[in-house]
Design a protein around this motif. Sequence first.
Motif, short mmCIF file in Angstrom:
data_model
loop_
_atom_site.label_atom_id
_atom_site.label_comp_id
_atom_site.label_asym_id
_atom_site.label_seq_id
_atom_site.Cartn_x
_atom_site.Cartn_y
_atom_site.Cartn_z
N ASP A 133 0.84 -1.20 0.00
CA ASP A 133 0.00 0.00 0.00
C ASP A 133 0.87 1.24 0.00
N THR A 134 0.41 2.26 -0.70
CA THR A 134 1.07 3.56 -0.76
C THR A 134 0.01 4.65 -0.73
N THR A 135 0.29 5.72 -0.03
CA THR A 135 -0.58 6.89 -0.01
C THR A 135 0.19 8.05 -0.59
N GLY A 136 -0.48 8.83 -1.45
CA GLY A 136 0.21 9.97 -2.03
C GLY A 136 -0.73 10.87 -2.82
N GLU A 137 -0.15 11.93 -3.33
CA GLU A 137 -0.89 12.93 -4.11
C GLU A 137 -0.70 12.64 -5.60
N VAL A 138 -1.79 12.73 -6.35
CA VAL A 138 -1.75 12.48 -7.79
C VAL A 138 -0.99 13.61 -8.47
N PRO A 165 -4.90 -1.39 -14.58
CA PRO A 165 -5.41 -2.47 -15.42
C PRO A 165 -6.38 -1.95 -16.47
N PRO A 166 -6.51 -2.65 -17.60
CA PRO A 166 -7.42 -2.20 -18.67
C PRO A 166 -8.86 -2.03 -18.20
N ALA A 167 -9.30 -2.81 -17.23
CA ALA A 167 -10.68 -2.72 -16.74
C ALA A 167 -10.85 -1.67 -15.64
N PHE A 168 -9.85 -0.81 -15.43
CA PHE A 168 -9.89 0.19 -14.37
C PHE A 168 -11.03 1.18 -14.61
N ARG A 169 -11.80 1.41 -13.57
CA ARG A 169 -12.88 2.42 -13.62
C ARG A 169 -12.42 3.64 -12.83
N ASP A 170 -12.36 4.77 -13.50
CA ASP A 170 -11.89 6.01 -12.89
C ASP A 170 -12.88 6.48 -11.82
N PRO A 171 -12.45 6.55 -10.56
CA PRO A 171 -13.34 7.03 -9.50
C PRO A 171 -13.41 8.55 -9.42
N GLY A 172 -12.83 9.24 -10.42
CA GLY A 172 -12.83 10.70 -10.41
C GLY A 172 -11.48 11.27 -10.05
N LEU A 173 -10.42 10.63 -10.50
CA LEU A 173 -9.06 11.08 -10.18
C LEU A 173 -8.77 12.44 -10.79
N LYS A 174 -8.13 13.29 -10.00
CA LYS A 174 -7.71 14.61 -10.45
C LYS A 174 -6.33 14.91 -9.90
N VAL A 175 -5.57 15.72 -10.61
CA VAL A 175 -4.25 16.14 -10.15
C VAL A 175 -4.42 16.88 -8.83
N GLY A 176 -3.56 16.53 -7.87
CA GLY A 176 -3.61 17.17 -6.56
C GLY A 176 -4.43 16.41 -5.53
N GLN A 177 -5.16 15.42 -5.96
CA GLN A 177 -6.00 14.64 -5.06
C GLN A 177 -5.17 13.56 -4.36
N TRP A 178 -5.50 13.25 -3.13
CA TRP A 178 -4.81 12.21 -2.37
C TRP A 178 -5.50 10.88 -2.58
N VAL A 179 -4.68 9.83 -2.77
CA VAL A 179 -5.20 8.49 -3.00
C VAL A 179 -4.40 7.47 -2.19
N ARG A 180 -5.01 6.32 -1.98
CA ARG A 180 -4.32 5.17 -1.40
C ARG A 180 -4.34 4.08 -2.45
N LEU A 181 -3.15 3.55 -2.76
CA LEU A 181 -3.02 2.51 -3.77
C LEU A 181 -2.59 1.20 -3.15
N SER A 182 -3.14 0.11 -3.64
CA SER A 182 -2.60 -1.22 -3.39
C SER A 182 -1.93 -1.60 -4.70
N TRP A 183 -0.66 -2.00 -4.64
CA TRP A 183 0.07 -2.26 -5.87
C TRP A 183 1.01 -3.46 -5.71
N ALA A 184 1.46 -3.96 -6.84
CA ALA A 184 2.42 -5.06 -6.87
C ALA A 184 3.25 -4.92 -8.14
N VAL A 185 4.43 -5.50 -8.13
CA VAL A 185 5.29 -5.49 -9.31
C VAL A 185 5.03 -6.77 -10.09
N GLU A 186 4.65 -6.60 -11.36
CA GLU A 186 4.38 -7.73 -12.25
C GLU A 186 5.23 -7.57 -13.51
N ASN A 187 6.12 -8.51 -13.74
CA ASN A 187 7.02 -8.48 -14.90
C ASN A 187 7.79 -7.16 -14.98
#
Length: 86
Positions: free
Chosen positions: A25-30, A51-73
């Motif tokens: 998990d990572t928290t940061g500003e877009v 991912p290709p099936a990602f649905r935009d929840p309304g991301l904007k520059v300057g907004q804070w988000v929490r991401l769950s991520w992993a390294v793949e290839n």
Amino acid sequence: MRILAMGIASAATFVAVPCAFAAQDTTGEVRTFDARSHLLVLDNGVAYALPPAFRDPGLKVGQWVRLSWAVENGVVVAKRVILMSP
């Protein structure tokens, strides 16, 4: 005795491998978000592929988000994006 030691070493390897692929998990500003290329960059400078099936929840520059991520290839892939309140 040698066979027992090899068996234990092999079992330990198989137990440790799934941990290397666990999501983090990572928290940061877009910093930037490109819906066409499915790329999100946070203020830490890391580019996260979405991912290709990602649905935009309304991301904007300057907004804070929490991401769950992993390294793949060798690519940092965001598994989940959650908008945070300021």
